[in-house]
Design a protein around this motif. Structure first.
Motif, short mmCIF file in Angstrom:
data_model
loop_
_atom_site.label_atom_id
_atom_site.label_comp_id
_atom_site.label_asym_id
_atom_site.label_seq_id
_atom_site.Cartn_x
_atom_site.Cartn_y
_atom_site.Cartn_z
N PRO A 130 0.81 -1.22 0.00
CA PRO A 130 0.00 0.00 0.00
C PRO A 130 0.84 1.27 0.00
N LEU A 131 2.02 1.23 0.60
CA LEU A 131 2.90 2.41 0.58
C LEU A 131 3.43 2.68 -0.82
N ALA A 132 3.75 1.63 -1.55
CA ALA A 132 4.27 1.81 -2.91
C ALA A 132 3.24 2.47 -3.81
N ARG A 133 1.97 2.22 -3.56
CA ARG A 133 0.93 2.81 -4.40
C ARG A 133 0.69 4.27 -4.07
N ILE A 134 1.16 4.70 -2.91
CA ILE A 134 1.03 6.10 -2.50
C ILE A 134 2.26 6.91 -2.92
N ALA A 135 3.41 6.27 -2.90
CA ALA A 135 4.69 6.98 -3.01
C ALA A 135 5.01 7.46 -4.42
N ARG A 136 5.75 8.57 -4.50
CA ARG A 136 6.31 9.01 -5.78
C ARG A 136 7.48 8.12 -6.18
N GLU A 137 8.28 7.75 -5.19
CA GLU A 137 9.41 6.85 -5.43
C GLU A 137 9.40 5.78 -4.35
N THR A 138 9.73 4.56 -4.73
CA THR A 138 9.70 3.44 -3.80
C THR A 138 11.01 2.68 -3.85
N ILE A 139 11.54 2.38 -2.68
CA ILE A 139 12.71 1.53 -2.54
C ILE A 139 12.23 0.22 -1.93
#
Length: 287
Positions: free
Chosen positions: A221-230
């Motif tokens: 769910p964080l990846a779908r919110i983020a501009r960039e994901t690690i």
């Protein structure tokens, strides 16, 4: 294939999402394990794995396995030196220590591979251009967010603020009320995801804050919110989820941000330590 899974993830039926997440999070297992073994590991039926392949336009699941096997051969990714607990002769304690250490070394080393490095570079560009920085994490993610705030505080200068928000020693969530388009929130979250972290990250994004996520899946769910994901792994050779790769990710991100910010990081750290020493923060041996 991974990009296609991420793109179609939201529109998949629930069981296909479970299967797709397994494929995204365990690409080596897809290449090496049988379809039935993968289905068992994912907690779905083998027919679900076959439906996933057809959903992606493949004739069968063996086609997907072949694609991942080819990718595995091309990358030549190294495996940890020891594959299981207690396999070495002698004291099993030494064997366990070796297995855990080898696994962590391989996980952290993989962060420098080309695809992962590109994620870091893109995220560091956002951090370097930001006005203020915020760190957010709950439970196991909290110390990682705290480490991020500590390191980035050493780079901060002028009016730039670096703030830890949330539970324990952080400021309350009201610290984000005035945050906006020029600010960046680093959110840390691993499965099972804490509701507070997701809700705060989502609200921050609505305010225009740029969210950078350190998480364990490209479909978290964080990846779908983020501009960039690690994306880092939290798999462990023991009973707990490992946060060591997430800590390493924070340090890589800080190093890249320092370079892109074009600040003299070493000089700022030296100045900070001199100030702390003047306040008597550091222990000194008795004379």
């Amino acid at each position: 294939m991974a990009e296609l899974l991420v793109e179609r993830f939201e529109n998949m039926p629930p069981q296909l999402r479970v299967a797709a997440r397994f494929v995204l999070d365990h690409p080596k297992d897809v290449a090496l394990m049988s379809m039935r073994e993968q289905a068992h590991q994912a907690g779905v039926s083998h027919s679900t794995m076959m439906r996933l392949a057809r959903w992606l336009g493949l004739e069968g699941y063996e086609d997907m396995r072949s694609l991942y096997a080819r990718a595995l051969r091309e990358t030549g990714a190294g495996e940890p030196a020891r594959q299981g607990m207690g396999q070495d002769d002698g004291d099993p304690g030494y064997s366990i220590a070796g297995v855990v250490a080898d696994t962590l070394a391989a996980q952290i080393s993989s962060l420098g591979e080309y695809g992962n490095a590109a994620q870091f570079v893109a995220a560091a560009e956002l951090l370097a251009r930001s006005r203020n920085l915020f760190g957010l994490g709950s439970r196991s993610g909290y110390p990682v967010a705290n480490h991020f705030v500590h390191i980035m505080s050493l780079l901060a200068g002028g009016d730039r603020k670096v703030t830890l928000v949330g539970e324990m020693g952080g400021h309350g969530l009201d610290a984000l009320q005035a945050a906006g388009r020029d600010d960046i929130l680093l959110a840390v979250g691993m499965s099972p995801y804490e509701r507070t972290t997701i809700d705060v990250a989502r609200q921050s994004a609505r305010q225009g804050v740029g969210v950078v996520a350190i998480t364990d899946s490209s479909v978290s769910p964080l990846a779908r919110i983020a501009r960039e994901t690690i994306v880092v792994t939290s798999n462990s050779q023991s009973f707990f989820r490992s946060m060591a790769p997430a800590f390493a990710a924070v340090e890589i991100l800080a190093a890249l941000t320092a370079v892109q910010s074009e600040v003299n990081a070493a000089e700022r750290v030296k100045r900070s330590e001199e100030q702390l020493a003047a306040f008597g923060i550091y222990w000194k041996p008795p004379r």
